[in-house]
Write a protein that holds these residues in place. Structure first.
Motif, PDB file in Angstrom:
ATOM      1  N   GLU A 103     -32.491   8.859 -12.390  1.00 35.77           N
ATOM      2  CA  GLU A 103     -31.094   8.497 -11.867  1.00 35.77           C
ATOM      3  C   GLU A 103     -30.929   6.936 -11.902  1.00 35.77           C
ATOM      4  OE1 GLU A 103     -27.250   7.591 -10.670  1.00 35.77           O
ATOM      5  OE2 GLU A 103     -28.129   9.457 -11.376  1.00 35.77           O
ATOM      6  N   VAL A 104     -31.925   6.383 -11.400  1.00 35.40           N
ATOM      7  CA  VAL A 104     -32.134   4.794 -11.406  1.00 35.40           C
ATOM      8  C   VAL A 104     -32.158   4.241 -12.954  1.00 35.40           C
ATOM      9  CG1 VAL A 104     -33.611   2.766 -10.767  1.00 35.40           C
ATOM     10  CG2 VAL A 104     -33.081   4.624  -9.116  1.00 35.40           C
ATOM     11  N   THR A 105     -32.846   4.909 -13.861  1.00 34.99           N
ATOM     12  CA  THR A 105     -33.042   4.512 -15.208  1.00 34.99           C
ATOM     13  C   THR A 105     -31.861   4.774 -15.863  1.00 34.99           C
ATOM     14  OG1 THR A 105     -35.323   5.071 -14.882  1.00 34.99           O
ATOM     15  CG2 THR A 105     -34.492   4.695 -17.063  1.00 34.99           C
ATOM     16  N   ASN A 106     -31.029   5.845 -15.578  1.00 34.42           N
ATOM     17  CA  ASN A 106     -30.204   6.571 -16.687  1.00 34.42           C
ATOM     18  C   ASN A 106     -28.926   6.591 -16.205  1.00 34.42           C
ATOM     19  OD1 ASN A 106     -31.951   7.329 -19.254  1.00 34.42           O
ATOM     20  ND2 ASN A 106     -32.960   8.067 -17.490  1.00 34.42           N
ATOM     21  N   GLY A 107     -28.522   6.623 -14.765  1.00 33.96           N
ATOM     22  CA  GLY A 107     -27.286   6.646 -14.295  1.00 33.96           C
ATOM     23  C   GLY A 107     -26.199   5.757 -14.842  1.00 33.96           C
ATOM     24  N   GLU A 108     -26.627   4.497 -14.960  1.00 29.06           N
ATOM     25  CA  GLU A 108     -25.282   3.671 -15.396  1.00 29.06           C
ATOM     26  C   GLU A 108     -24.911   3.984 -16.749  1.00 29.06           C
ATOM     27  OE1 GLU A 108     -24.460  -1.245 -15.701  1.00 29.06           O
ATOM     28  OE2 GLU A 108     -26.465  -0.381 -14.593  1.00 29.06           O
ATOM     29  N   GLN A 109     -26.087   4.316 -17.697  1.00 25.14           N
ATOM     30  CA  GLN A 109     -25.450   4.309 -19.065  1.00 25.14           C
ATOM     31  C   GLN A 109     -24.871   5.719 -19.352  1.00 25.14           C
ATOM     32  OE1 GLN A 109     -28.873   4.425 -21.886  1.00 25.14           O
ATOM     33  NE2 GLN A 109     -29.758   6.091 -21.194  1.00 25.14           N
ATOM     34  N   ILE A 110     -25.101   6.714 -18.483  1.00 25.50           N
ATOM     35  CA  ILE A 110     -24.614   8.065 -18.525  1.00 25.50           C
ATOM     36  C   ILE A 110     -23.073   7.691 -17.937  1.00 25.50           C
ATOM     37  CG2 ILE A 110     -24.353  10.241 -17.391  1.00 25.50           C
ATOM     38  CD1 ILE A 110     -27.520  10.320 -17.295  1.00 25.50           C
ATOM     39  N   GLN A 111     -22.982   7.052 -16.898  1.00 26.39           N
ATOM     40  CA  GLN A 111     -21.824   6.863 -16.466  1.00 26.39           C
ATOM     41  C   GLN A 111     -20.787   6.111 -17.348  1.00 26.39           C
ATOM     42  OE1 GLN A 111     -21.504   4.474 -12.714  1.00 26.39           O
ATOM     43  NE2 GLN A 111     -19.195   4.286 -12.791  1.00 26.39           N
ATOM     44  N   GLY A 112     -21.373   5.094 -18.181  1.00 23.91           N
ATOM     45  CA  GLY A 112     -20.684   4.271 -19.277  1.00 23.91           C
ATOM     46  C   GLY A 112     -20.118   5.617 -20.328  1.00 23.91           C
ATOM     47  N   TRP A 113     -21.127   6.530 -20.772  1.00 25.46           N
ATOM     48  CA  TRP A 113     -20.755   7.455 -21.717  1.00 25.46           C
ATOM     49  C   TRP A 113     -19.472   8.236 -21.417  1.00 25.46           C
ATOM     50  CZ3 TRP A 113     -26.625   9.145 -22.391  1.00 25.46           C
ATOM     51  CH2 TRP A 113     -27.085   8.061 -22.897  1.00 25.46           C
ATOM     52  N   VAL A 114     -19.695   8.625 -20.049  1.00 26.49           N
ATOM     53  CA  VAL A 114     -18.743   9.457 -19.407  1.00 26.49           C
ATOM     54  C   VAL A 114     -17.516   8.853 -19.100  1.00 26.49           C
ATOM     55  CG1 VAL A 114     -18.037  11.154 -17.568  1.00 26.49           C
ATOM     56  CG2 VAL A 114     -20.379  10.940 -18.466  1.00 26.49           C
ATOM     57  N   GLU A 115     -17.172   7.802 -18.785  1.00 23.10           N
ATOM     58  CA  GLU A 115     -16.201   7.122 -18.704  1.00 23.10           C
ATOM     59  C   GLU A 115     -15.338   6.691 -19.900  1.00 23.10           C
ATOM     60  OE1 GLU A 115     -17.297   3.280 -16.878  1.00 23.10           O
ATOM     61  OE2 GLU A 115     -16.768   4.254 -14.939  1.00 23.10           O
ATOM     62  N   SER A 116     -16.182   6.801 -21.055  1.00 21.38           N
ATOM     63  CA  SER A 116     -15.433   6.565 -22.288  1.00 21.38           C
ATOM     64  C   SER A 116     -15.083   7.793 -23.091  1.00 21.38           C
ATOM     65  CB  SER A 116     -16.347   5.393 -23.141  1.00 21.38           C
ATOM     66  OG  SER A 116     -17.506   6.239 -23.621  1.00 21.38           O
ATOM     67  N   GLY A 117     -15.445   8.917 -22.669  1.00 18.92           N
ATOM     68  CA  GLY A 117     -15.241  10.129 -23.243  1.00 18.92           C
ATOM     69  C   GLY A 117     -16.272  10.574 -24.233  1.00 18.92           C
ATOM     70  N   ALA A 118     -17.353   9.628 -24.342  1.00 17.51           N
ATOM     71  CA  ALA A 118     -18.536  10.198 -25.288  1.00 17.51           C
ATOM     72  C   ALA A 118     -19.408  10.992 -24.621  1.00 17.51           C
ATOM     73  CB  ALA A 118     -19.257   8.944 -25.644  1.00 17.51           C
ATOM     74  N   ALA A 119     -19.364  11.444 -23.499  1.00 19.18           N
ATOM     75  CA  ALA A 119     -20.040  12.613 -22.855  1.00 19.18           C
ATOM     76  C   ALA A 119     -19.559  13.086 -21.637  1.00 19.18           C
ATOM     77  CB  ALA A 119     -21.410  11.998 -22.430  1.00 19.18           C
TER      78      ALA A 119
END
Length: 280
Positions: A103-119
């Protein structure tokens, strides 16, 4: 006098035996009441977690679903069919240190992908480390708290999930108390139905559901994947494929996501027929 004394002794023995019997029955009744009081009848699961997880899409908006009823099977979420959106699924235990690392490593980039609709991301709280918290059942209580947030404030779930890994308790410690879990609700930015969530945490409303969801994950099969069952946490799936790379390398995970999406797109896009290829 001897005859009268014998009668008296016999009467006392009968009364004593009867008294012991009454006390024994009373003890049995009390124990039965305590046991029955501790066994909570199965109730519905949290709303918005019919798949045993909560699915979050573009704009960090949760997909709303009806509550799973007792003895119902979990209903698998419908993954994006275009092959252009990464379907990320994470099974987490809030006491698991490796879950915290991921979570600490990947949470921020996952959030970015989801916010943009990429994931999209679907988070499944389970409790396999319930016995590893000095008797406090922290894994179970934390997963219940997550279910409470999913039920009452689904669009705040991702933020609450992230906050549970900040200053994460260590294994074999008591973890956070219920009051401290309620503090996490407040500090993570949950802004709706907070009093309902607090009551849900105090009552461990979804305790039975957490236990059943954990059993379903450990017994399998895991929907929309070739994985038979969950054997540990975190278990991370992207378009049904399990990520087995480094948990502390965001670049490796990002590359895995891109590869999984590319493979999904190639299999979801039909090969053009000669008639469909433009002339020239």
């Amino acid at each position: 006098m001897r005859i009268d004394q014998k009668k008296k002794d016999r009467r006392n023995r009968v009364l004593l035996q009867g008294g012991i019997g009454v006390v024994a029955i009373a003890i049995v009744v009390i124990v039965a009441v305590v046991i029955m009081g501790s066994i909570r009848p199965a109730g519905p699961g949290p709303a918005n977690m019919a798949s045993d997880g909560i699915l979050i899409g573009e704009g960090m908006t949760a997909v709303e679903t009806a509550a799973l009823q007792p003895e119902d099977d979990a209903q698998a979420s419908e993954p994006d069919a275009t092959g252009t959106v990464a379907n990320i699924r994470v099974y987490v235990d809030y006491l698991c240190p490796f879950c915290g690392l991921f979570e600490v490593t990947n949470g921020e980039q996952i959030q970015g992908w989801v916010e943009s609709g990429a994931a999209t991301v679907e988070i499944h709280p389970i409790a396999i480390l319930t016995s590893k918290s000095a008797g406090s059942q922290y894994s179970l209580r934390a997963a219940n708290a997550a279910a409470c947030v999913a039920n009452y404030a689904p669009n705040d779930f991702f933020a609450f999930n992230t906050a549970l890994f900040v200053d994460q308790p260590e294994e074999n410690t008591a973890g956070r108390s219920d009051d401290e879990l309620k503090d996490v609700v407040a500090t993570s930015g949950v802004s709706t139905n907070v009093s309902d969530i607090d009551t849900c945490i105090d009552d461990t409303t979804y305790k039975t559901w957490v236990q059943e969801a954990t059993e379903r994950a450990l017994e399998g099969p895991i929907a929309n994947s070739e994985l038979e069952k969950i054997t540990g946490t975190p278990t991370v799936l992207v378009d049904g494929k399990q990520y087995v790379g480094a948990l502390d390398d965001p670049n490796e995970f990002s590359a895995f996501v891109l590869q999984a999406v590319g493979e999904s797109y190639s299999t979801s896009t039909p090969t053009p027929t000669p008639e469909a290829v433009p002339a020239g």
